[in-house]
Design a protein around this motif. Structure first.
Motif, PDB file in Angstrom:
ATOM      1  N   GLU A   1     -38.257  -2.108  27.456  1.00 32.69           N
ATOM      2  CA  GLU A   1     -38.945  -3.268  26.879  1.00 32.69           C
ATOM      3  C   GLU A   1     -38.804  -4.514  27.749  1.00 32.69           C
ATOM      4  O   GLU A   1     -39.756  -5.248  27.966  1.00 32.69           O
ATOM      5  CB  GLU A   1     -38.410  -3.550  25.481  1.00 32.69           C
ATOM      6  N   PHE A   2     -37.574  -4.761  28.228  1.00 37.95           N
ATOM      7  CA  PHE A   2     -37.321  -6.025  28.926  1.00 37.95           C
ATOM      8  C   PHE A   2     -37.660  -5.936  30.426  1.00 37.95           C
ATOM      9  O   PHE A   2     -38.581  -6.602  30.907  1.00 37.95           O
ATOM     10  CB  PHE A   2     -35.859  -6.435  28.715  1.00 37.95           C
ATOM     11  N   LEU A   3     -36.944  -5.075  31.153  1.00 36.09           N
ATOM     12  CA  LEU A   3     -37.188  -5.031  32.599  1.00 36.09           C
ATOM     13  C   LEU A   3     -38.530  -4.383  32.917  1.00 36.09           C
ATOM     14  O   LEU A   3     -39.099  -4.591  33.980  1.00 36.09           O
ATOM     15  CB  LEU A   3     -36.060  -4.269  33.301  1.00 36.09           C
ATOM     16  N   GLY A   4     -39.068  -3.612  31.958  1.00 40.28           N
ATOM     17  CA  GLY A   4     -40.324  -2.925  32.203  1.00 40.28           C
ATOM     18  C   GLY A   4     -41.540  -3.811  32.050  1.00 40.28           C
ATOM     19  O   GLY A   4     -42.659  -3.392  32.323  1.00 40.28           O
ATOM     20  N   ARG A   5     -41.357  -5.021  31.571  1.00 40.71           N
ATOM     21  CA  ARG A   5     -42.523  -5.878  31.419  1.00 40.71           C
ATOM     22  C   ARG A   5     -42.338  -7.156  32.228  1.00 40.71           C
ATOM     23  O   ARG A   5     -41.254  -7.692  32.337  1.00 40.71           O
ATOM     24  CB  ARG A   5     -42.811  -6.161  29.949  1.00 40.71           C
ATOM     25  N   GLY A   6     -43.381  -7.578  32.834  1.00 37.97           N
ATOM     26  CA  GLY A   6     -43.290  -8.772  33.657  1.00 37.97           C
ATOM     27  C   GLY A   6     -44.371  -9.739  33.281  1.00 37.97           C
ATOM     28  O   GLY A   6     -45.151  -9.441  32.384  1.00 37.97           O
ATOM     29  N   PRO A   7     -44.481 -10.826  33.967  1.00 36.89           N
ATOM     30  CA  PRO A   7     -43.513 -11.316  34.949  1.00 36.89           C
ATOM     31  C   PRO A   7     -42.218 -11.793  34.284  1.00 36.89           C
ATOM     32  O   PRO A   7     -42.198 -12.053  33.086  1.00 36.89           O
ATOM     33  CB  PRO A   7     -44.243 -12.491  35.605  1.00 36.89           C
ATOM     34  N   THR A   8     -41.172 -11.889  35.104  1.00 37.51           N
ATOM     35  CA  THR A   8     -39.869 -12.318  34.634  1.00 37.51           C
ATOM     36  C   THR A   8     -39.412 -13.496  35.471  1.00 37.51           C
ATOM     37  O   THR A   8     -39.839 -13.636  36.616  1.00 37.51           O
ATOM     38  CB  THR A   8     -38.879 -11.139  34.740  1.00 37.51           C
ATOM     39  N   VAL A   9     -38.553 -14.321  34.909  1.00 41.47           N
ATOM     40  CA  VAL A   9     -38.044 -15.483  35.636  1.00 41.47           C
ATOM     41  C   VAL A   9     -37.053 -15.009  36.691  1.00 41.47           C
ATOM     42  O   VAL A   9     -36.088 -14.325  36.375  1.00 41.47           O
ATOM     43  CB  VAL A   9     -37.359 -16.463  34.672  1.00 41.47           C
ATOM     44  N   ILE A  10     -37.300 -15.366  37.941  1.00 40.12           N
ATOM     45  CA  ILE A  10     -36.430 -14.888  39.019  1.00 40.12           C
ATOM     46  C   ILE A  10     -35.793 -16.033  39.788  1.00 40.12           C
ATOM     47  O   ILE A  10     -35.108 -15.806  40.784  1.00 40.12           O
ATOM     48  CB  ILE A  10     -37.214 -13.996  40.004  1.00 40.12           C
ATOM     49  N   GLY A  11     -36.004 -17.257  39.353  1.00 40.04           N
ATOM     50  CA  GLY A  11     -35.381 -18.355  40.083  1.00 40.04           C
ATOM     51  C   GLY A  11     -35.455 -19.643  39.327  1.00 40.04           C
ATOM     52  O   GLY A  11     -36.081 -19.717  38.287  1.00 40.04           O
TER      53      GLY A  11
ATOM     54  N   ILE B   1     -21.869  -6.045  28.746  1.00 35.41           N
ATOM     55  CA  ILE B   1     -21.714  -7.120  29.732  1.00 35.41           C
ATOM     56  C   ILE B   1     -22.141  -6.629  31.112  1.00 35.41           C
ATOM     57  O   ILE B   1     -22.815  -7.343  31.866  1.00 35.41           O
ATOM     58  CB  ILE B   1     -20.256  -7.636  29.743  1.00 35.41           C
ATOM     59  N   ALA B   2     -21.786  -5.368  31.427  1.00 40.70           N
ATOM     60  CA  ALA B   2     -22.164  -4.811  32.728  1.00 40.70           C
ATOM     61  C   ALA B   2     -23.685  -4.726  32.854  1.00 40.70           C
ATOM     62  O   ALA B   2     -24.242  -5.009  33.929  1.00 40.70           O
ATOM     63  CB  ALA B   2     -21.536  -3.437  32.894  1.00 40.70           C
ATOM     64  N   THR B   3     -24.368  -4.345  31.777  1.00 40.17           N
ATOM     65  CA  THR B   3     -25.835  -4.273  31.833  1.00 40.17           C
ATOM     66  C   THR B   3     -26.428  -5.630  32.172  1.00 40.17           C
ATOM     67  O   THR B   3     -27.346  -5.748  32.994  1.00 40.17           O
ATOM     68  CB  THR B   3     -26.410  -3.812  30.479  1.00 40.17           C
ATOM     69  N   ILE B   4     -25.930  -6.662  31.507  1.00 42.95           N
ATOM     70  CA  ILE B   4     -26.458  -8.007  31.737  1.00 42.95           C
ATOM     71  C   ILE B   4     -26.212  -8.426  33.186  1.00 42.95           C
ATOM     72  O   ILE B   4     -27.092  -8.985  33.853  1.00 42.95           O
ATOM     73  CB  ILE B   4     -25.776  -9.021  30.787  1.00 42.95           C
ATOM     74  N   ALA B   5     -24.992  -8.128  33.652  1.00 43.90           N
ATOM     75  CA  ALA B   5     -24.674  -8.490  35.037  1.00 43.90           C
ATOM     76  C   ALA B   5     -25.593  -7.743  36.005  1.00 43.90           C
ATOM     77  O   ALA B   5     -26.074  -8.315  36.984  1.00 43.90           O
ATOM     78  CB  ALA B   5     -23.209  -8.170  35.326  1.00 43.90           C
ATOM     79  N   TYR B   6     -25.871  -6.484  35.689  1.00 48.38           N
ATOM     80  CA  TYR B   6     -26.802  -5.732  36.532  1.00 48.38           C
ATOM     81  C   TYR B   6     -28.179  -6.407  36.550  1.00 48.38           C
ATOM     82  O   TYR B   6     -28.787  -6.571  37.619  1.00 48.38           O
ATOM     83  CB  TYR B   6     -26.926  -4.285  36.027  1.00 48.38           C
ATOM     84  N   GLY B   7     -28.655  -6.808  35.392  1.00 48.97           N
ATOM     85  CA  GLY B   7     -29.970  -7.461  35.312  1.00 48.97           C
ATOM     86  C   GLY B   7     -30.021  -8.707  36.185  1.00 48.97           C
ATOM     87  O   GLY B   7     -31.042  -9.024  36.795  1.00 48.97           O
ATOM     88  N   ALA B   8     -28.890  -9.442  36.243  1.00 53.68           N
ATOM     89  CA  ALA B   8     -28.864 -10.665  37.042  1.00 53.68           C
ATOM     90  C   ALA B   8     -28.786 -10.348  38.531  1.00 53.68           C
ATOM     91  O   ALA B   8     -29.420 -11.014  39.349  1.00 53.68           O
ATOM     92  CB  ALA B   8     -27.677 -11.527  36.619  1.00 53.68           C
ATOM     93  N   LEU B   9     -28.001  -9.311  38.893  1.00 54.71           N
ATOM     94  CA  LEU B   9     -27.765  -9.042  40.312  1.00 54.71           C
ATOM     95  C   LEU B   9     -28.797  -8.072  40.882  1.00 54.71           C
ATOM     96  O   LEU B   9     -29.256  -8.246  42.009  1.00 54.71           O
ATOM     97  CB  LEU B   9     -26.352  -8.474  40.500  1.00 54.71           C
ATOM     98  N   GLY B  10     -29.175  -7.044  40.110  1.00 56.57           N
ATOM     99  CA  GLY B  10     -30.128  -6.055  40.597  1.00 56.57           C
ATOM    100  C   GLY B  10     -31.544  -6.598  40.622  1.00 56.57           C
ATOM    101  O   GLY B  10     -32.031  -7.074  41.658  1.00 56.57           O
ATOM    102  N   PRO B  11     -32.244  -6.551  39.487  1.00 53.81           N
ATOM    103  CA  PRO B  11     -33.618  -7.064  39.453  1.00 53.81           C
ATOM    104  C   PRO B  11     -33.689  -8.581  39.655  1.00 53.81           C
ATOM    105  O   PRO B  11     -34.785  -9.119  39.812  1.00 53.81           O
ATOM    106  CB  PRO B  11     -34.105  -6.682  38.052  1.00 53.81           C
ATOM    107  N   GLY B  12     -32.543  -9.274  39.616  1.00 48.21           N
ATOM    108  CA  GLY B  12     -32.532 -10.702  39.927  1.00 48.21           C
ATOM    109  C   GLY B  12     -33.088 -11.611  38.844  1.00 48.21           C
ATOM    110  O   GLY B  12     -33.681 -12.646  39.137  1.00 48.21           O
ATOM    111  N   VAL B  13     -32.874 -11.237  37.590  1.00 46.61           N
ATOM    112  CA  VAL B  13     -33.322 -12.120  36.503  1.00 46.61           C
ATOM    113  C   VAL B  13     -32.403 -13.331  36.462  1.00 46.61           C
ATOM    114  O   VAL B  13     -31.182 -13.198  36.423  1.00 46.61           O
ATOM    115  CB  VAL B  13     -33.267 -11.399  35.139  1.00 46.61           C
ATOM    116  N   LYS B  14     -33.000 -14.520  36.492  1.00 50.19           N
ATOM    117  CA  LYS B  14     -32.190 -15.730  36.545  1.00 50.19           C
ATOM    118  C   LYS B  14     -32.436 -16.592  35.313  1.00 50.19           C
ATOM    119  O   LYS B  14     -33.563 -16.664  34.825  1.00 50.19           O
ATOM    120  CB  LYS B  14     -32.547 -16.512  37.815  1.00 50.19           C
ATOM    121  N   MET B  15     -31.369 -17.216  34.811  1.00 51.88           N
ATOM    122  CA  MET B  15     -31.537 -18.058  33.627  1.00 51.88           C
ATOM    123  C   MET B  15     -32.038 -19.449  34.031  1.00 51.88           C
ATOM    124  O   MET B  15     -31.705 -19.960  35.111  1.00 51.88           O
ATOM    125  CB  MET B  15     -30.204 -18.208  32.886  1.00 51.88           C
ATOM    126  N   VAL B  16     -32.809 -20.050  33.129  1.00 49.23           N
ATOM    127  CA  VAL B  16     -33.147 -21.468  33.294  1.00 49.23           C
ATOM    128  C   VAL B  16     -31.831 -22.221  33.335  1.00 49.23           C
ATOM    129  O   VAL B  16     -30.934 -21.948  32.548  1.00 49.23           O
ATOM    130  CB  VAL B  16     -33.952 -21.948  32.071  1.00 49.23           C
TER     131      VAL B  16
END
Lengths: 283, 561, 173
Positions: free
Chosen positions: A273-283, C22-37
C-alpha cells in the motif's frame, strides 16, 4: 479561471439545493413570500448569506461603492451591502476593506471578474452595469460560506418593500438549532425526569412499597433509612484451578494467531500500500 | 450489603459523575448520527455544511473529554474507596472538584452550541484539537481549563485517601485498583501540563485580546504533548476494568498481579514523550525528534501486548473453572449472555483491530499514507470509541446496580446491546479505514471533490459502498446507544431495594498476587521521575528550537470561528 | 516473581515485533529514501505573506525552473484556496523533480495530493518543503485535509503532470 469556476459552481448548486430543503423544513412561508412580494426574485441566491438585509436603493447616483470584506457569514466574509439597486449605466466600485483574508469579485453569469483574490485594503475594482436585470456575483475563496452579492439594475420590482423576508441563513440555522436542541432535550428529558422523581421521592414520605419494606425486614432487621440492597450470591466455580496447575495454552494460540495476522497486514500495508504507490516525498 | 450501603456518600459522588457522563454521551451520540448522515450525503437538510463543524466540535469535546472524564472520575472514586475500604477523606473537597468540572463543562458546551446561533457572540467551531490561529471565544478555553483543573483536584482527593490509608497500613502493598488509579493520575498530571500551559498562558489571554499573536506550531506542539497521553487516560481506566473486574465476570481470577503493575508503570513512563507522532508531517520539526518519538511510541505497544495476554489468559482461566476444555472450545463456556462480560470482551476484540491501525499510525514515514485521512477516525472509534466507551457501558451494567442499590432493568436490551454496538462499529470503522487508505480526508462536511474525479477511485468497493457502510454503522451505533440509555434510565428510576441485585461485588484475588511481585513497582516517585527525565529528553531540544525565535514568534493573530 | 513461561515467551515475541516495526521504518528511510517533512523550510512571517510583502517567492507564488528537470513550486494555502492550484492548475512536466514550498497566511491547512504519499500540514509561520519525483503523466487532485474554517470542504486544487514535449515552461499554462 473560468474552466474551474464552472464545475465549482455546479457543486455549490447542489449545496444550495440541500440548503433549500432545510429552509423548506424551517420556514416555508418566509421564503415563499420573499419572491412573491418584493418583486425581486434572487432564486435562493441569498439563502446562505448572513448579512443580506434586503435590497439597498442607490438609484440616482452615478457611482456606487460596495465594500469587499465586511462582517458577515461568520467572519469578514461578506459584501456590504449584499444587494444594491442602481440605475442602468451606473459604475459600481468594489473597495477592499483588507479584512477576512484574500477576496475577489466574480460574476455568476455576466463575465466580469477582479482576477485572483487579494487582501490589500484599498484595492478597487470597477464595473459599469448597463443592462437592466439582476447581476449576481461572489467571492471565489469564500463562496461556500456565503460571500455573495447582487446588483439589481433598474426599477424592476422596486414598488414593493425591498426586504424579502427573513434572511435565509439565519432562519436555516435557527431551524437546525431548534431541531438539534429539541432532540437533545428529548434524550435528556428522561434524565431530568429521573432527577425530578428522585428529588420528589427524597422530599416526600413515600419510600419503598409496603411489600418491599416487609420483605426487607425479613431479610434485615434494619428498617431505618433507605432499604439495604442485597447482592447476588457469589458464583462458585465448577472446578478451582490454581496458578501452578494452569497453562493458558488457548491464550497463547490466540495471541500467536493475532501476531501472525498483524505481521502479514503490516508487510502488506508497508510494502504494497505505502511503498507501492507514488509519488512519495524523498527530500 | 452493596456499595451504596457501605459508602453512601461516595456512591452519591459516583452517581453524579455517571449522570453527567451519560448526558454528555447522549448529546454527543446525536451529534455523531447527524455527522454520519451529513458527511455521507444521505441527508443534509438538518444542518448546513458550515454548521457541520459546530456539530463535529460538540461530538469530539462531549464524548472524548466530557463523557470520558466524568465517567473515569466516577469509576476511580469507586475503585479507590472500594479497594482501600474507606471513604474519601473530605466530602467538601470531593464535591468541589465535581462542581469545578461541571461548571467547566457547561461553559465549554454552551460556547460550542453558541455556534448554531449567529446572533450570539459565543462560538467555538475549533474542533477537539482547537489549533490556533482558529480562535474560539474565551468562554470555551476557560471551560476546558476548568474541566482539567477539576480533574486535578479529583486526583488529589484520591491521593489523600491513599495517604490516609497508608498511615494505617504501613508496609502493605498498594491495593491493585488504587495502584492503577494513582499511576493513571500521575500520568495525567504530567501530561496535562502541556495543554494547561497552552490554554492558560497563550489561548485565554490571546482570545481576550491581552496578547495579539501566538505561534501556531508551538501551541499545537503543546496540545499534542497532552493529546496522546489523553488517549491513555481513556484507555487505562478500561484496562483497570479488564484487569480487576473482567476476570471475575468471566468466572476466573487475574493471572498476574505483577504484570498488571508492570503495565501501568510502563504507561506512566512512556505515555507522554510520544506526542510528536501526531506531528510526523508537520513542518518545523526536525526528523530526528520524530524518530525518537516513534521509537517511544513503538515501545508503548509492549504494555498493550502484555495486557492482551494477561487479560485473555484470565478469561481462559474463568472458562476453564466453568468447565471449559480444549484448545479454543473453552471460549463457548464464557458468559456471553452477561452484558458486563460480553461488552468488555467485544471491546477487547475491537481494540485488537484498533491496535493494528494504531501501529500504522505510529510508523513514522508510513504516516504519509494515512495522515488526516478517514483512516484516523476509523482507528480511534475502535480505541476510545469502543475499547474505552463500550467497556465503560459494560461495566455500568455491573456497577450502576451497586451504586444505586437497584436491580438492572431491561435485562434483554442490555444483553443484546454490546453486540449491536459491535456490529455498528464493525461496519463504520471498516469503511472509514478503507476510505482513508484511498485518501478520503477526515474532518470535512462534504468529501466530494471536483478534482478527484468526484470520488476517490481507489476505494476498494467504491465510494458508494463506503458511504453506505458508514451511515448504516452510525445509525446502528445510535440504536445501541439508545438501548444503553434506556437500560440506565430504567434502572435509575427503578425502586430501590426491591429484590436482590443482579450482581455481586466480590472480586477474587489474583492467581499470582502482590506478595510475589517486586516492591519497587509501588515506588511511584521513582516512576514519575523517570517519566519526567524521558519527557525532558524528547521535548527539551525541539521546544528550545521553537522558542529560539521568541515565545510568540512566528506569530499570528486570531481567526475567530 | 511468578511469571508464567508462556508469558515470558510472549514478552520476547512482543519485543521482537516492536524492533521489527522500527527496522521497517528505518529501511523505508534508508532504502527507498522516504524523507519526513522537517524544519528545512524555515520560518516566515504569516502577516507578511498575507500582505504580499514577505520578500520571498511567496509574494508571487507559482512554478519556477531551477535546473534541468528541476522545479520549485511555491504555494500559498489560504481560506479556501491553493494559489496556484485552485484557480489555475499547477503544471509540471513528467520526469521532473519538484520541490514544493508551501505556507499559509491565515490558519492551519493541509496539503495532500490525493491518492499519493505526498501529504503535509501547512502551518502559518512555517514553510513546508517537500521534494517529489513525478515520473509519469497524470492529473492529481489536491485536497486540504485540515479543518480551516466554514468553507474547508471546498478547498481543493489540481496538479497536471504533462508530457515533457507539451510542457512550455513555468507560467506557460
Amino acid at each position: 479561471m473560468s474552466e474551474d469556476a464552472g464545475p465549482t459552481v455546479s457543486r455549490r448548486g447542489l449545496l444550495r439545493g440541500a440548503a433549500g430543503t432545510a429552509i423548506a423544513a424551517g420556514g416555508v412561508a418566509a421564503v415563499g413570500t420573499a419572491a412573491g412580494q418584493s418583486g425581486v426574485d434572487f432564486d435562493g441566491w441569498f439563502s446562505d448569506v448572513s448579512n443580506f438585509d434586503g435590497v439597498v436603493d442607490r438609484r440616482g447616483q452615478g457611482e456606487v461603492t460596495v465594500e469587499v470584506g465586511v462582517e458577515g457569514n461568520g467572519d469578514y466574509w461578506a459584501f456590504g451591502p449584499a444587494a444594491v439597486r442602481v440605475d442602468p449605466g451606473t459604475t459600481v466600485v468594489f473597495e477592499w476593506t483588507g479584512e477576512g483574508s484574500a477576496h475577489n469579485v466574480v460574476a455568476e453569469n455576466d463575465g466580469y471578474s477582479s482576477g485572483d483574490p487579494v487582501r490589500e485594503a484599498g484595492t478597487t475594482f470597477e464595473h459599469t452595469f448597463e443592462e437592466t436585470g439582476i447581476s449576481k456575483y461572489y467571492c471565489d475563496p469564500h463562496l461556500a460560506v456565503g460571500m455573495k452579492g447582487a446588483i439589481v439594475v433598474g426599477d424592476m420590482g422596486a414598488g414593493a418593500d425591498a426586504g424579502g423576508g427573513s434572511p435565509g441563513g439565519i432562519s436555516l440555522s435557527e431551524g437546525a438549532w431548534l431541531l438539534v436542541g429539541s432532540l437533545g432535550l428529548a434524550v435528556a428529558s428522561p434524565l431530568l425526569f429521573a432527577a425530578f422523581l428522585r428529588y420528589r421521592r427524597g422530599g416526600g414520605p413515600s419510600g419503598p412499597s409496603e411489600e418491599t419494606r416487609e420483605q426487607l425486614q425479613r431479610v434485615d432487621e434494619v428498617d431505618q433509612g433507605p432499604p439495604r440492597a442485597e447482592e447476588a450470591p457469589v458464583e462458585k466455580p465448577e472446578t478451582t484451578i490454581e496458578h501452578d496447575e494452569y497453562d493458558p495454552s488457548g491464550t497463547l494460540s490466540l495471541v500467536l494467531g493475532y501476531l501472525v495476522l498483524v505481521v502479514l497486514l503490516w508487510v502488506f500495508m508497508y510494502f504494497v500500500e505505502f511503498l507501492g504507490r507514488g509519488p512519495t516525498v524523498i527530500g | 450489603m452493596a456499595y451504596v450501603d457501605d459508602y453512601p456518600d461516595a456512591a452519591k459522588v459516583v452517581r453524579a459523575n455517571f449522570g453527567v457522563a451519560f448526558a454528555a454521551l447522549s448529546i454527543g451520540g446525536i451529534f455523531g448520527l447527524i455527522q454520519a448522515v451529513h458527511r455521507t450525503g444521505f441527508f443534509r437538510g438538518l444542518i448546513n455544511s458550515t454548521d457541520y463543524y459546530t456539530v463535529l466540535t460538540g461530538h469530539g469535546v462531549l464524548l472524548a473529554l466530557v463523557f470520558t472524564t466524568f465517567f473515569i472520575a466516577g469509576l476511580f472514586t469507586w475503585g479507590v474507596t472500594n479497594s482501600l475500604e474507606r471513604s474519601l477523606p473530605n466530602p467538601r473537597l470531593t464535591w468541589s472538584w465535581f462542581l469545578v468540572m461541571l461548571v467547566g463543562t457547561i461553559l465549554a458546551t454552551v460556547s460550542i452550541l453558541g455556534g448554531f446561533v449567529p446572533e450570539l457572540p459565543l462560538s467555538a467551531d475549533v474542533l477537539f484539537t482547537f489549533y490556533p490561529p482558529l480562535q474560539a471565544s474565551p468562554v470555551f478555553y476557560v471551560g476546558a481549563a476548568l474541566l482539567i483543573v477539576g480533574s486535578w483536584i479529583a486526583g488529589l482527593d484520591w491521593f489523600l485517601a491513599y495517604w490516609g490509608w497508608r498511615k494505617d497500613n504501613d508496609g502493605e502493598r498498594i491495593p491493585l485498583q488504587t495502584f492503577m488509579v494513582l499511576t493513571t493520575m500521575i500520568m495525567w498530571y504530567v501530561s496535562t501540563v502541556g495543554v494547561a500551559v497552552e490554554v492558560v498562558v497563550f489561548l485565554i489571554p490571546w482570545s481576550l485580546g491581552l496578547i495579539s499573536e501566538v505561534d501556531p506550531l508551538l501551541t499545537r506542539t503543546l496540545f499534542w504533548y497532552f493529546g496522546h497521553p489523553v488517549v491513555y487516560f481513556w484507555l487505562m481506566p478500561a484496562y483497570f476494568v479488564w484487569y480487576t473486574i473482567l476476570p471475575k465476570l468471566a468466572g476466573g481470577r487475574l493471572l498476574s498481579d505483577t504484570l498488571a503493575r508492570v503495565v501501568f508503570v510502563l504507561f506512566v513512563i512512556l505515555s507522554t514523550p510520544v506526542g510528536f507522532h501526531h506531528q510526523y508531517v508537520d513542518p518545523g520539526i526536525p526528523e530526528g525528534f520524530k524518530f525518537i518519538a516513534m521509537t517511544n511510541t513503538m515501545f508503548l505497544l509492549l504494555p498493550s501486548l502484555l495486557t492482551a495476554f494477561t487479560v485473555v489468559a484470565s478469561m481462559e482461566h474463568g472458562a476453564r473453572q466453568r468447565g471449559g476444555k480444549g484448545y479454543l472450545s473453552w471460549l463457548w463456556k464464557l458468559p456471553w449472555d452477561n452484558p458486563a462480560f460480553s461488552g468488555c470482551a467485544l471491546a477487547g476484540i475491537m481494540f485488537a483491530a484498533g491496535g493494528f491501525s494504531g501501529m500504522i499510525n505510529a510508523g513514522m514515514n508510513i504516516n504519509y499514507l494515512i495522515h488526516n485521512t478517514l483512516w484516523v477516525p476509523g482507528h480511534f472509534h475502535l480505541t476510545v470509541g469502543t475499547a474505552a466507551a463500550l467497556t465503560f457501558m459494560a461495566v455500568s451494567y455491573w456497577l450502576v446496580p451497586q451504586i444505586t442499590g437497584k436491580r438492572l432493568q431491561h435485562r434483554t436490551l442490555a444483553t443484546v446491546q454490546p453486540y449491536v454496538w459491535f456490529i455498528g462499529m464493525t461496519l463504520m470503522s471498516n469503511a472509514m479505514h478503507r476510505a482513508g487508505l484511498a485518501g478520503v480526508p477526515r474532518r470535512t462536511a462534504e468529501p466530494e471533490y471536483n478534482v478527484v474525479d468526484a470520488t476517490f477511485p481507489n476505494v476498494v468497493g467504491g465510494m458508494g459502498e463506503m458511504q453506505l457502510q458508514i451511515v448504516l454503522g452510525g445509525t446502528i451505533l445510535f440504536v445501541a446507544l439508545s438501548m444503553f440509555m434506556t437500560v440506565m434510565i430504567g434502572t435509575w428510576l427503578a425502586e430501590r431495594g426491591r429484590g436482590t441485585l443482579s450482581v455481586n461485588s466480590h472480586l477474587p484475588p489474583a492467581l499470582s498476587g502482590p506478595e510475589s511481585s517486586p516492591r519497587v513497582l509501588d515506588n511511584l516517585k521513582l516512576w514519575a521521575a523517570i517519566a519526567i527525565v524521558l519527557i525532558l529528553i524528547a521535548y527539551g531540544p525541539p521546544l528550545a528550537g521553537m522558542l529560539g525565535d521568541g515565545i510568540f514568534a512566528p506569530g499570528t493573530p486570531g481567526f475567530p470561528v | 516473581m511468578e511469571i508464567h513461561r508462556f508469558e515470558k515467551v510472549w514478552i520476547a515475541i512482543a519485543l521482537l515485533l516492536i524492533v521489527g516495526f522500527i527496522a521497517t521504518i528505518a529501511y523505508g528511510a534508508l532504502g527507498p529514501g522516504v524523507k519526513m517533512v522537517d524544519a528545512s523550510g524555515g520560518t516566515i512571517d504569516p502577516e507578511a505573506v498575507a500582505a504580499g510583502e514577505s520578500g520571498t517567492a511567496f509574494d508571487d507564488p507559482g512554478v519556477r525552473q531551477t535546473g534541468p528537470n528541476e522545479y520549485d513550486v511555491y504555494v500559498v494555502a489560504r481560506q479556501f484556496q491553493f494559489a496556484p492550484g485552485t484557480s489555475q492548475p499547477i503544471e509540471v512536466p513528467a520526469g521532473s523533480t519538484v520541490t514544493f514550498h508551501i505556507t499559509s497566511p491565515d490558519v492551519t491547512h493541509g496539503f495532500n495530493i490525493a491518492g499519493t504519499n505526498v501529504n503535509t500540514m501547512v502551518i502559518p509561520g512555517q514553510v513546508a518543503e517537500l521534494t517529489v519525483d513525478f515520473d509519469e503523466t497524470a492529473s492529481y487532485g489536491i485536497v486540504c485535509h485540515e479543518y480551516c474554517g466554514g468553507g474547508h470542504h471546498t478547498m481543493e486544487g489540481t496538479i497536471e503532470v504533462v508530457p515533457q514535449a507539451e510542457y512550455d515552461g513555468p507560467g506557460g499554462s
